[in-house]
Motif scaffolding. Structure first.
Motif, short mmCIF file in Angstrom:
data_model
loop_
_atom_site.label_atom_id
_atom_site.label_comp_id
_atom_site.label_asym_id
_atom_site.label_seq_id
_atom_site.Cartn_x
_atom_site.Cartn_y
_atom_site.Cartn_z
N ASP A 56 -1.51 20.58 -11.65
CA ASP A 56 -2.49 20.61 -12.74
C ASP A 56 -2.13 19.59 -13.81
O ASP A 56 -2.99 18.86 -14.30
N THR A 64 -0.32 16.89 -13.46
CA THR A 64 -0.49 15.54 -12.92
C THR A 64 -1.95 15.13 -12.88
O THR A 64 -2.30 14.01 -13.27
N VAL A 65 -2.81 16.02 -12.44
CA VAL A 65 -4.24 15.70 -12.37
C VAL A 65 -4.81 15.48 -13.76
O VAL A 65 -5.59 14.56 -13.99
N ARG A 66 -4.41 16.28 -14.73
CA ARG A 66 -4.89 16.10 -16.10
C ARG A 66 -4.45 14.75 -16.67
O ARG A 66 -5.21 14.09 -17.37
N ARG A 67 -3.22 14.35 -16.37
CA ARG A 67 -2.75 13.06 -16.89
C ARG A 67 -3.43 11.90 -16.19
O ARG A 67 -3.66 10.86 -16.80
N LEU A 68 -3.73 12.04 -14.92
CA LEU A 68 -4.40 10.96 -14.20
C LEU A 68 -5.87 10.84 -14.60
O LEU A 68 -6.43 9.74 -14.56
N ARG A 69 -6.49 11.93 -14.98
CA ARG A 69 -7.90 11.90 -15.38
C ARG A 69 -8.09 11.41 -16.81
O ARG A 69 -9.17 10.96 -17.17
N ARG A 70 -7.04 11.50 -17.63
CA ARG A 70 -7.13 11.07 -19.02
C ARG A 70 -7.12 9.54 -19.06
O ARG A 70 -6.25 8.91 -18.44
N PRO A 71 -8.06 8.94 -19.76
CA PRO A 71 -8.07 7.47 -19.80
C PRO A 71 -6.90 6.94 -20.62
O PRO A 71 -6.44 7.57 -21.57
#
Length: 99
Positions: free
Chosen positions: A82, A84-91
């Motif tokens: 979770d 990792t996905v949040r950090r990758l989705r954040r511009p």
């Protein structure tokens, strides 16, 4: 409300995934580690539950420890995924529009 739904979803994934991981691990032959055997006996002695100190009872408690450890492991893996996905989705700062 969204946060509660996400927590419940991750909790369900951790419980079901941990259960299946524990079943998969328990299907393979292995011996209980000595430290776990002695730790269970120590806890039983401290809590005055000597009636559960038989070999079969200690093995059953060891399997319960395995199930709990698998559930915690799957829960931690879910939490890290979770994050990792949040950090990758954040511009990134240089990708933001309006500058």
């Amino acid at each position: 409300m969204k946060l509660i739904a996400r927590i419940l979803c991750y909790l369900a994934i951790a419980v079901v995934g941990g259960w299946y991981l524990a079943v998969w691990i328990a299907a393979h032959p292995f011996d209980m580690p000595d430290f776990l055997y002695h730790a269970i006996l120590f806890v039983l002695q401290i809590t005055h539950n000597e009636q559960l100190s038989g070999d079969e009872d200690v093995e059953a408690l060891g399997i319960m420890c395995l199930i709990a450890a698998c559930m915690v492991g799957v829960g931690l893996l879910c939490w890290l995924l979770d994050i990792t996905v949040r950090r990758l989705r954040r511009p990134h700062p240089w990708q933001r529009s309006g500058r």
